[in-house]
Design a protein around this motif. Sequence first.
Motif, PDB file in Angstrom:
ATOM      1  N   ARG A   1     -13.971 -15.604 -16.999  1.00 36.00           N
ATOM      2  CA  ARG A   1     -13.301 -14.581 -17.795  1.00 36.00           C
ATOM      3  C   ARG A   1     -14.274 -13.541 -18.345  1.00 36.00           C
ATOM      4  O   ARG A   1     -13.975 -12.362 -18.460  1.00 36.00           O
ATOM      5  N   ARG A   2     -15.455 -14.030 -18.718  1.00 38.53           N
ATOM      6  CA  ARG A   2     -16.438 -13.111 -19.312  1.00 38.53           C
ATOM      7  C   ARG A   2     -17.265 -12.383 -18.262  1.00 38.53           C
ATOM      8  O   ARG A   2     -18.085 -11.545 -18.604  1.00 38.53           O
ATOM      9  N   ASN A   3     -17.098 -12.787 -17.017  1.00 40.71           N
ATOM     10  CA  ASN A   3     -17.849 -12.152 -15.931  1.00 40.71           C
ATOM     11  C   ASN A   3     -19.359 -12.228 -16.152  1.00 40.71           C
ATOM     12  O   ASN A   3     -20.076 -11.218 -16.142  1.00 40.71           O
ATOM     13  N   ILE A   4     -19.814 -13.460 -16.351  1.00 45.74           N
ATOM     14  CA  ILE A   4     -21.255 -13.721 -16.478  1.00 45.74           C
ATOM     15  C   ILE A   4     -21.917 -13.313 -15.160  1.00 45.74           C
ATOM     16  O   ILE A   4     -21.406 -13.632 -14.090  1.00 45.74           O
TER      17      ILE A   4
ATOM     18  N   TYR B   1     -11.514 -12.838  -1.910  1.00 44.17           N
ATOM     19  CA  TYR B   1     -11.194 -11.672  -2.742  1.00 44.17           C
ATOM     20  C   TYR B   1     -12.476 -10.971  -3.177  1.00 44.17           C
ATOM     21  O   TYR B   1     -13.465 -11.615  -3.522  1.00 44.17           O
ATOM     22  N   ILE B   2     -12.441  -9.689  -3.182  1.00 43.44           N
ATOM     23  CA  ILE B   2     -13.596  -8.925  -3.671  1.00 43.44           C
ATOM     24  C   ILE B   2     -13.162  -7.656  -4.398  1.00 43.44           C
ATOM     25  O   ILE B   2     -12.309  -6.910  -3.941  1.00 43.44           O
ATOM     26  N   ASN B   3     -13.724  -7.504  -5.578  1.00 45.74           N
ATOM     27  CA  ASN B   3     -13.573  -6.260  -6.324  1.00 45.74           C
ATOM     28  C   ASN B   3     -14.997  -5.869  -6.731  1.00 45.74           C
ATOM     29  O   ASN B   3     -15.561  -6.457  -7.639  1.00 45.74           O
ATOM     30  N   PRO B   4     -15.585  -4.918  -6.026  1.00 44.34           N
ATOM     31  CA  PRO B   4     -17.029  -4.702  -6.195  1.00 44.34           C
ATOM     32  C   PRO B   4     -17.436  -4.130  -7.547  1.00 44.34           C
ATOM     33  O   PRO B   4     -18.607  -4.194  -7.901  1.00 44.34           O
ATOM     34  N   THR B   5     -16.505  -3.589  -8.293  1.00 45.65           N
ATOM     35  CA  THR B   5     -16.933  -2.951  -9.537  1.00 45.65           C
ATOM     36  C   THR B   5     -16.254  -3.567 -10.743  1.00 45.65           C
ATOM     37  O   THR B   5     -15.168  -3.165 -11.135  1.00 45.65           O
ATOM     38  N   GLN B   6     -16.881  -4.550 -11.318  1.00 50.40           N
ATOM     39  CA  GLN B   6     -16.370  -5.151 -12.545  1.00 50.40           C
ATOM     40  C   GLN B   6     -17.554  -5.350 -13.466  1.00 50.40           C
ATOM     41  O   GLN B   6     -18.499  -6.032 -13.096  1.00 50.40           O
ATOM     42  N   PRO B   7     -17.552  -4.752 -14.661  1.00 48.35           N
ATOM     43  CA  PRO B   7     -18.772  -4.813 -15.471  1.00 48.35           C
ATOM     44  C   PRO B   7     -19.076  -6.247 -15.939  1.00 48.35           C
ATOM     45  O   PRO B   7     -18.205  -6.914 -16.484  1.00 48.35           O
ATOM     46  N   PRO B   8     -20.301  -6.710 -15.697  1.00 48.05           N
ATOM     47  CA  PRO B   8     -20.676  -8.035 -16.166  1.00 48.05           C
ATOM     48  C   PRO B   8     -20.936  -8.040 -17.684  1.00 48.05           C
ATOM     49  O   PRO B   8     -21.066  -6.971 -18.299  1.00 48.05           O
TER      50      PRO B   8
ATOM     51  N   SER C   1     -26.935  -2.136 -28.085  1.00 48.53           N
ATOM     52  CA  SER C   1     -27.141  -3.216 -29.041  1.00 48.53           C
ATOM     53  C   SER C   1     -28.395  -4.037 -28.722  1.00 48.53           C
ATOM     54  O   SER C   1     -28.668  -4.337 -27.559  1.00 48.53           O
ATOM     55  N   THR C   2     -29.112  -4.432 -29.777  1.00 47.56           N
ATOM     56  CA  THR C   2     -30.280  -5.289 -29.578  1.00 47.56           C
ATOM     57  C   THR C   2     -29.948  -6.744 -29.910  1.00 47.56           C
ATOM     58  O   THR C   2     -30.835  -7.566 -30.093  1.00 47.56           O
ATOM     59  N   VAL C   3     -28.673  -7.033 -30.001  1.00 48.91           N
ATOM     60  CA  VAL C   3     -28.268  -8.433 -30.188  1.00 48.91           C
ATOM     61  C   VAL C   3     -26.969  -8.658 -29.426  1.00 48.91           C
ATOM     62  O   VAL C   3     -26.093  -7.789 -29.388  1.00 48.91           O
ATOM     63  N   ALA C   4     -26.889  -9.830 -28.780  1.00 51.35           N
ATOM     64  CA  ALA C   4     -25.665 -10.210 -28.069  1.00 51.35           C
ATOM     65  C   ALA C   4     -24.925 -11.226 -28.928  1.00 51.35           C
ATOM     66  O   ALA C   4     -25.487 -12.244 -29.303  1.00 51.35           O
ATOM     67  N   ILE C   5     -23.681 -10.902 -29.256  1.00 53.81           N
ATOM     68  CA  ILE C   5     -22.889 -11.818 -30.079  1.00 53.81           C
ATOM     69  C   ILE C   5     -21.645 -12.177 -29.279  1.00 53.81           C
ATOM     70  O   ILE C   5     -20.879 -11.291 -28.894  1.00 53.81           O
ATOM     71  N   VAL C   6     -21.455 -13.450 -29.014  1.00 54.10           N
ATOM     72  CA  VAL C   6     -20.284 -13.851 -28.240  1.00 54.10           C
ATOM     73  C   VAL C   6     -19.525 -14.950 -28.976  1.00 54.10           C
ATOM     74  O   VAL C   6     -20.097 -15.985 -29.330  1.00 54.10           O
TER      75      VAL C   6
ATOM     76  N   GLY D   1      -9.329 -13.421 -13.008  1.00 51.77           N
ATOM     77  CA  GLY D   1      -9.852 -12.073 -12.836  1.00 51.77           C
ATOM     78  C   GLY D   1     -11.235 -12.010 -12.209  1.00 51.77           C
ATOM     79  O   GLY D   1     -11.913 -10.989 -12.295  1.00 51.77           O
ATOM     80  N   CYS D   2     -11.646 -13.093 -11.585  1.00 51.52           N
ATOM     81  CA  CYS D   2     -12.968 -13.098 -10.944  1.00 51.52           C
ATOM     82  C   CYS D   2     -13.010 -12.034  -9.838  1.00 51.52           C
ATOM     83  O   CYS D   2     -12.059 -11.877  -9.075  1.00 51.52           O
ATOM     84  N   GLY D   3     -14.119 -11.333  -9.753  1.00 53.37           N
ATOM     85  CA  GLY D   3     -14.231 -10.219  -8.801  1.00 53.37           C
ATOM     86  C   GLY D   3     -14.824 -10.596  -7.456  1.00 53.37           C
ATOM     87  O   GLY D   3     -14.971  -9.738  -6.587  1.00 53.37           O
ATOM     88  N   PHE D   4     -15.213 -11.837  -7.264  1.00 57.67           N
ATOM     89  CA  PHE D   4     -15.781 -12.266  -5.983  1.00 57.67           C
ATOM     90  C   PHE D   4     -15.461 -13.744  -5.831  1.00 57.67           C
ATOM     91  O   PHE D   4     -16.066 -14.591  -6.497  1.00 57.67           O
TER      92      PHE D   4
END
Lengths: 350, 607
Positions: free
Chosen positions: A127-130, A308-315, B269-274, A180-183
């Motif tokens: 979900r967070r797109n790590i 599935y691929i969506n190449p542009t999803q901000p991490p 931001s210089t800190v990541a808060i999750v 919502g995973c992009g790959f």
Amino acid sequence: MTTATPSAPTPSAPTNNLGFSKQDYVGSKSTLCAGCGHDSITAQIINAAFESSIEGYRVAKYSGIGCSSKTPAYFLNQGWGFNSVHGRMPSIATGASLANRNLINIGVSGDGDSMSIGMGQFVHAVRRNIPMIYIIEDNGVYGLTKGQFSATADKGAHLKSGAVNDFPPIDPCTLALELGCGFVARCFSGNPKQLNTILKAAFAYEGTVVLDIISPCVTFNNHDASTRSYKHVKDHDFPLHDLGFVQYSEVEDVEIPAGQTEVVTFPDGSKVAIKAIHEGYDPTDRFGAMKAIHESMAKGEFLTGLLYINPTQPPLPQVLNLVDEPLASLGEDVLKPSPAVLDEIMQSLM
Amino acid sequence: MTASLAAPAKPGGAKTRINDFSIQVATVNGSGSQTANTVLLRAIFQMGVLVSGKNLFPSNIAGLPTWFTIRASAEGYVARKASNEMLILMNPETAKEDIAKADAGALVIYDEPLQLDKLRNDLSFIPVPFQKLVTASCPEPKLHKLVKNMIYVGVASRLLGVDMEEAKKAIAKQLKGKAKAIELNQNAAMAAYDWAMENLPDQDQVKVVRDNKTQGLIIVDGNEACALGALFAGVTVVGWYPITPASSLVETFIEYAEEYRKDPKTGKSTVAIVQMEDELASAGVVLSAGWAGARSMTSTAGPGISLMSEFIGLGYYVEAPGVFFNVGRTGPSTGLPTRTQQSDVELCAKCSHGDTQHINLYPGTMEECFQFSYDAFDLAERFQTPIFVVTDLDLGMQNWSSKPFAYPAKPYDRGKVLNQQQLAEAKDWGRYKDVDGDGICYRSLPGTPGGKGSYFTRGSGHNEYAQYSEKPEDYVAVVDRLKRKYETAKTHVPTPVFRTLGSAKGVLAFGSSDPAMIEAQDALAAAGLKTDYLRLRALPFTAEVDAFVKGKQVIYVVEQNRDGQMANLFRETYPEYATKFKSVLHYDGHAIDAKCIVDQITAFEQK
Ligand SMILES: Cc1ncc(C[n+]2csc(CCOP(=O)(O)OP(=O)(O)O)c2C)c(N)n1
Ligand code: SF4
Ligand SMILES: [Mg+2]
């Protein structure tokens, strides 16, 4: 930036763009059972990293607990590894990838590690797109604890002992799509070519890549009645397409042969060329992918390939709008507010 | 021996209590009374009188009873006082019970229609027509509910002798930036004050008289102080999960980070808060971020620490740094989630399975909440281990007056980290090699270029080179070194604070018990029992603690839990002196008060 010195070149050993040989991408000796599918995956990670000229020192490898989770020790010794606790690999990847956004993150987990004890963390990491390649080495059992069913085992699947699984499986791929995973891709450890291509594409992708890799456990789940045996998977593996991956390089422009090929371009310029085998399959159509996977599952098939691929999803680091420099390298000069700031805060509290 | 503590003034008799009283305000949760209470507290504070405020609130968003106590003390005692000289009763649900519990002689301000004045004849009743006063002062009926509580601010100010200019200033401060709200509230308070001037007889039981005890002081809560400590310590990764009473620590940090942790050029931001999905994930984020070289933290309470405990054992064994704030509440389980306790002492001291020992910091003042939070990040990186900062709801969420915090000038200690060049020059580097003999090894950070220093971190058995090992001697070498590391910490953690009157009898307390302990120590001394007080500020126990334990005949260990958890740690650490430790306990969810300490020690002494 300086990189590691490549190992002494032997005349016969080919080197990659960085001057490294494949030997520079290996890890310690595997202690898994001979024939374990997990070892084939390790081999392809080594190949793909070598061929993609991955800078080993930037690699961080994470895992939970299980036979699968041991494997990060068996590849990419140049990188740092963190074998954590059962089911919690995603949070380890989250913290480290935030601490240093320059890391190339590879997480290896098992079907037990990710679909049972670690389901919550899997779901939220996706979900967070790590920014990470999330590999599930899926054998339908708990290998390390000697062969109990896992949550990906098919309903009605048998164990060697004769035990039958009464519950429906959880499918990591449809779940990842839902989140919502992009790959999203499924592979078979016994199909090295496809796995290699997908891994190379995965290295070029910016967000979470979910790779469900069917990986037979030869010790506890490779008998004829098992739906995750080599024989069964080979017979039921339906590759979706022939894949080609072309990594972006600044010198030459990428050329993809024309024809019935779909091309997906990544933000870094890399391209995946997809030649469909399965008629009408569009890997950029999320709902279509869902439908196709469900239909094939109903028929007892393993649809493999780039689902599935969506190449542009901000991490995540981008979503959090983090500074470009790794947080871990910020010094006191940047991090510590001045005495004037403390004074201002103290005044406001008076 | 008898010791008497702050009995309320008896009607008609004793002299006026000047700047020395407690007011209890009974309201309904969610009715907006918190603003009025803070205004009253601030107004008294601005009169130069030391005050402390305690909010006794329910685990509920709106509708359940809540009590707020304001204690003023000329002596500077800021603990909760068990008795109250003034009651302000706004909650019809609890009014009768509040009256039944009131201390004889107390002044009772209440909403006239409640008709409480027939219930007892040993209290001074002050009926106030709240609705009438609100209607007269506030033209918009919709807003009546919002400003109703300001009526008691006006009435109490009149009765106590609080300057209305201070009350107005406090309103303006509290509602900063909201001009209309400020005006409405100031008008209501002023109308009530004027009404009280005309209609109420003055009283001489309790009075506020201008003093100069608060010059230059701040009012702050411990969670904010800890958040500021973390801000100045340069925390870069925060993983957290909401839980009372710990949430406001991170939430306050987020507000400060918005302002002070943005790159001035890019706004990045210089800190990541999750906000993570749970505390397990928060712990994973903290430890892996620490492992990768960030300064990382989380803030939680007992239930969260319980969930984190597997990870904390991993952090201890693989030696990953991270700061864990535990803002204690009343357990076990959900317990009394909005009440205070010091009942996670043993949990945090040894959190996790296997042999684990952790460095714990116990701030006892607001300045220490700030400073220890700052120090915790240094300790985490120096010792490459999870560090606990243990506070509680009383410290964390209540209002305390404090000296402004001193700027933490000491440069960050980033610990033993080898950079690219040092790694290149290092001979035979091993991640878990004790080169310096202090139990602390040199680490490398992921992503360091140069091809040196990579290693594999694992929770399974490992040797000095971080290689997998099941050899008995390798395992023992690591855990024995970890014990050595803990020994080293004894010279790095805060030493105790002493308040000695020259006695062979010791008292020992920590954290939020300090104000009540100080007051009790004075009361005991006044009654003829001198004690030496050691305020513990950290685990492991330092040499000063050793000496105290050896030197005293008896040590009363004062703490806010049922089982005497700190006393247990002492008995375990000093088995030869085990019989010296006597537990003085308070665990009903209210903050500890001096009287309960005095009573229990007196009872022990009379045995
Ligand atoms: C908290 C916790 N519970 C249970 C275990 C025991 N355990 C170790 S590995 C494992 C299952 C691993 O299965 P999977 O992730 O599928 O990996 P595989 O061995 O099949 O590759 C379990 C239950 C553990 N290590 N930690
Ligand atoms: S038990 Fe199964 S999963 Fe584990 S190493 Fe052996 S074959 Fe692989
Ligand atoms: Mg498995």
